[in-house]
Design an enzyme around this catalytic site. Structure first.
Site, PDB file in Angstrom:
ATOM      1  N   GLY A   1       0.836  -1.197   0.000  1.00  0.00           N
ATOM      2  CA  GLY A   1       0.000   0.000   0.000  1.00  0.00           C
ATOM      3  C   GLY A   1       0.866   1.241   0.000  1.00  0.00           C
TER       4      GLY A   1
ATOM      5  N   GLN B   1       2.818   9.730   1.431  1.00  0.00           N
ATOM      6  CA  GLN B   1       4.112   9.040   1.399  1.00  0.00           C
ATOM      7  C   GLN B   1       4.948   9.404   0.180  1.00  0.00           C
ATOM      8  OE1 GLN B   1       2.165   5.075   2.407  1.00  0.00           O
ATOM      9  NE2 GLN B   1       4.206   4.893   3.304  1.00  0.00           N
TER      10      GLN B   1
ATOM     11  N   CYS C   1       6.022  -0.238   7.186  1.00  0.00           N
ATOM     12  CA  CYS C   1       5.604   0.932   6.418  1.00  0.00           C
ATOM     13  C   CYS C   1       6.776   1.396   5.564  1.00  0.00           C
ATOM     14  CB  CYS C   1       5.168   2.040   7.379  1.00  0.00           C
ATOM     15  SG  CYS C   1       4.617   3.546   6.568  1.00  0.00           S
ATOM     16  N   LEU C   2       6.483   1.702   4.306  1.00  0.00           N
ATOM     17  CA  LEU C   2       7.543   2.159   3.407  1.00  0.00           C
ATOM     18  C   LEU C   2       8.199   3.454   3.880  1.00  0.00           C
ATOM     19  CD1 LEU C   2       5.876   1.332  -0.034  1.00  0.00           C
ATOM     20  CD2 LEU C   2       7.672   0.048   1.150  1.00  0.00           C
TER      21      LEU C   2
ATOM     22  N   HIS D   1      -4.392   0.855   7.457  1.00  0.00           N
ATOM     23  CA  HIS D   1      -3.078   1.495   7.559  1.00  0.00           C
ATOM     24  C   HIS D   1      -2.990   2.691   6.603  1.00  0.00           C
ATOM     25  CE1 HIS D   1       1.464   1.227   8.015  1.00  0.00           C
ATOM     26  NE2 HIS D   1       1.361   1.929   6.901  1.00  0.00           N
ATOM     27  N   GLU D   2      -3.383   2.475   5.348  1.00  0.00           N
ATOM     28  CA  GLU D   2      -3.270   3.549   4.343  1.00  0.00           C
ATOM     29  C   GLU D   2      -4.273   4.674   4.609  1.00  0.00           C
ATOM     30  OE1 GLU D   2      -0.633   3.584   2.680  1.00  0.00           O
ATOM     31  OE2 GLU D   2      -0.126   1.503   3.063  1.00  0.00           O
TER      32      GLU D   2
ATOM     33  N   HIS E   1      -2.876   6.937   7.110  1.00  0.00           N
ATOM     34  CA  HIS E   1      -1.926   7.868   6.481  1.00  0.00           C
ATOM     35  C   HIS E   1      -2.650   9.084   5.913  1.00  0.00           C
ATOM     36  CE1 HIS E   1       2.181   6.452   6.438  1.00  0.00           C
ATOM     37  NE2 HIS E   1       1.824   5.242   6.034  1.00  0.00           N
TER      38      HIS E   1
END
Length: 183
Positions: free
Chosen positions: A45, A50, A107-108, A149-150, A153
């Site tokens: 994701g 991000q 997480c990226l 999660h996304e 964000h």
């Protein structure tokens, strides 16, 4: 086009994304870039924040994750999630089940940081697609976790905000280094 992924410490990660009122060619191109960037980084994701944009747009693709299954329902009928990937969600709204489960997340924007996070087991999602058409589905498993999660964000909430106190203490020095730009 591959975009640079913003790392923890950048203030854009804490910004609530603006709703997307009109889906333009620029938004469509941006979504394509996000999918390419997510795949290049081997993520499941990616939220607009991000890659530096505080807007309500996220992309998700759990199709390559065999060891963490996902389930998906559209209109009450169970479907194969792989047939609907990658997902592009604009202005997503979530309805969370009361039942929760603890599972690993990374997480990226937090390289080499993982922790067990409590999330709703099941989520109902309503959003728009790139054509401005309503999208609605229910999810369990990794897809449910990724959507939550996304969407966090998109609202300026990071997975570290949902960590246990013990996890935060354990990861404190790593997080401090990331925030200081010392990856």
């Amino acid at each position: 086009m591959i975009r640079e992924i913003v790392i923890y410490g950048d203030p854009v990660l804490r910004k609530k994304g603006k709703d997307i009122v009109k889906i333009t060619d620029e938004i469509r191109a941006f979504a394509r870039d996000m999918i390419e960037t997510m795949h290049e980084a081997h993520g499941v994701g990616l939220a607009a924040q991000q890659v530096g944009e505080a807007i309500q747009l996220t992309v998700i693709d759990v199709s390559d994750t065999e060891n963490r299954p996902s389930r998906m329902w559209i209109g009450g009928e169970e479907v194969d999630p792989k047939e609907h990937m990658p997902l592009i969600l604009i202005n997503p709204q979530l309805e969370l089940s009361r039942e929760t489960e603890i599972g690993p997340e990374g997480c990226l924007s937090f390289p080499e940081v993982t922790a067990d996070i409590s999330r709703a087991e099941r989520v109902t999602v309503t959003a728009l697609d790139l054509e401005g058409k309503p999208v609605s589905f229910e999810a369990e498993g990794l897809l449910s976790r990724a959507v939550q999660h996304e969407t966090d964000h998109l609202n300026g909430i990071l997975f570290i905000d949902r960590m246990s106190s013990a996890s935060k203490v354990t990861l404190a020095s790593k997080l401090k280094k990331l925030a200081a730009g010392e990856t």
